[in-house]
Enzyme design. Structure first.
Site, PDB file in Angstrom:
ATOM      1  N   THR A 253      13.929   5.733  14.287  1.00  0.00           N
ATOM      2  CA  THR A 253      12.864   4.622  14.344  1.00  0.00           C
ATOM      3  C   THR A 253      13.383   3.127  13.928  1.00  0.00           C
ATOM      4  OG1 THR A 253      11.432   6.372  13.282  1.00  0.00           O
ATOM      5  CG2 THR A 253      10.489   3.998  13.083  1.00  0.00           C
ATOM      6  N   VAL A 282       2.060  12.986  15.754  1.00  0.00           N
ATOM      7  CA  VAL A 282       2.467  11.749  15.401  1.00  0.00           C
ATOM      8  C   VAL A 282       2.921  11.539  14.096  1.00  0.00           C
ATOM      9  CG1 VAL A 282       1.093   9.639  14.957  1.00  0.00           C
ATOM     10  CG2 VAL A 282       0.407  11.196  16.941  1.00  0.00           C
ATOM     11  N   GLY A 305      12.605   7.585   8.934  1.00  0.00           N
ATOM     12  CA  GLY A 305      12.809   8.766   8.388  1.00  0.00           C
ATOM     13  C   GLY A 305      11.788   9.910   8.641  1.00  0.00           C
TER      14      GLY A 305
END
Ligand code: GLY
Length: 408
Positions: A253, A282, A305
């Protein structure tokens, strides 16, 4: 025990061995050591980092992103345009396996992307989740913010919304990601039919014997050869990387937050989510208040994370609220991390494989990155200090993150 079963067992024990936790907290936390005894860490004061805006903060994979964003802010760009242009670098980079194109796929080998954006000055948000076929989901999230009355659009609806706005339908899977997925698929279970058969006929000639020995040596040898051609070094690197991500599915991310010289704030978080996830899973990234929150009167926060942990504590919103109540960004991030640790009774053994990182800045130009653990540890035992990216007038660079527990 079949060959594959024993390989599965090997994977399991390797994972268990790599995350051994030791106590050494940066801030006061009542932690439980692996032996189960309560231990109090030494108290430490938090650091206050401050710089004159424009400033940009991002996760450790965001040095190019913060550099780009700060350059745009210095040229007068809007904060949201700047952070999106920054993270687009990662979204389009096939080597960043946690974001956009090249992101690691779900368990069916489909890449599904999540992203959210928040624009402080107009107090609006937009997000997409489980989006397939678009390399820059942050731009689709901005389109949700600008062109709809909604905040979050998911799955096929998000794909159709992107198509309606002219986004190209394209493949997100790189050959490297496909190799890693195959490596994971073949080693995940001894009960399915993926991977070399456990029934090995007696070789009919020396050539057969040689061939079988070579195949046994490395199950995905030929796979890697297909991708790396005759380049032996590249093949070995590819295999090592594929094994690493098969063993420890990354939750990469990028989060990027910006404050401009008019004291306006925006943020973005974009990801391919957890590798090998169940289709439709999700994470925190597209959830406003979890992976991203911006309040133009106070500040902004975001996360990378393990998204499930961040969702449980509404991470980004919690940090911004702590800042609104007077905490600096670093203290606010650490207090939010403590809420995660508390869910596990501060038991370091239970927390040892949980990786969460927060990033925050406030309206005064104070900024921080903070992680549960001081270091990451690869399956080869290689330790790497947790860092975050930052840019101001001096350009982009990596800085050490604050942390809750020191990994020794
Ligand atoms: N933090 C990214 C995810 O869990 O999907």
């Amino acid at each position: 025990m079949s060959q594959r079963k024993s390989r599965r067992k090997f994977l399991g024990s390797a994972v268990a061995g790599i995350g051994m936790a030791t106590l050494g907290a940066h801030v006061r936390v009542e932690a439980v050591t692996p032996s189960g005894q309560q231990a109090s860490s030494a108290a430490a004061t938090t650091t206050q980092r401050r710089a004159a805006p424009p400033i940009v903060v991002a996760s450790g994979n965001g040095v190019a992103a913060v550099s780009k964003a700060v350059e745009m802010l210095r040229a007068g760009s809007d904060t949201l345009d700047a952070v999106i242009a920054g993270v687009n670098i990662n979204e389009l980079d096939p080597k960043d396996n946690s974001v956009g194109y090249g992101g690691l796929p779900n368990e069916r080998c489909d890449v599904e992307l999540d992203a959210s954006v928040m624009h402080g000055p107009t107090r609006r948000a937009g997000a997409v989740a489980s989006l397939r076929g678009v390399r820059e989901p942050s731009k689709v999230a901005r389109m949700v913010l600008e062109r709809t009355d909604h905040i979050l659009i998911v799955g096929q609806g998000a794909r159709e919304f992107a198509t309606a706005h002219g986004f190209e339908d394209t493949s997100l899977l790189t050959e490297e990601s496909r190799l890693a997925w195959l490596r994971w698929k073949e080693t995940m279970s001894g009960m399915d039919k993926w991977g070399p058969s456990q029934y090995i006929p007696a070789p009919a000639s020396p050539a057969g014997e040689k061939r079988l020995a070579a195949e046994r040596q490395r199950a995905s040898y030929r796979l890697a050869e297909t991708y790396a051609g005759g380049d032996v070094k590249r093949r070995e690197e590819l295999l090592a990387w594929a094994d690493e991500v098969a063993l420890k599915p990354p939750t990469g991310t990028i989060n990027c937050l910006a404050l401009d010289s008019a004291f306006d704030i925006s943020g973005v978080t974009t990801t391919s989510g957890l590798a090998w996830k169940i289709p439709g899973r999700v994470g925190d990234s597209p959830l406003i208040g979890c992976g991203l929150y911006v309040d133009n009167d106070t500040g902004a926060a975001g996360s990378t994370g393990r998204g499930e942990e961040v969702i449980y504590i509404n991470g980004a919103r919690t940090i911004v609220e702590f800042m609104r109540q007077g905490m600096g960004p670093e203290q606010a991030c650490l207090e939010a991390l403590k809420l995660i640790a508390r869910r596990y009774g501060n038991d370091l053994e239970k927390l040892k494989d949980i990786d969460v990182n927060f990033y925050a800045l406030n309206k005064r130009g104070d900024y921080a990155g903070a992680a549960i653990w001081s270091h990451t540890v690869s399956s080869q035992g290689e330790k790497r200090r947790r860092q975050f990216a930052f840019a101001d007038a001096q350009g982009g660079r990596l800085l050490d993150s604050a942390f809750l527990f020191e990994r020794r």
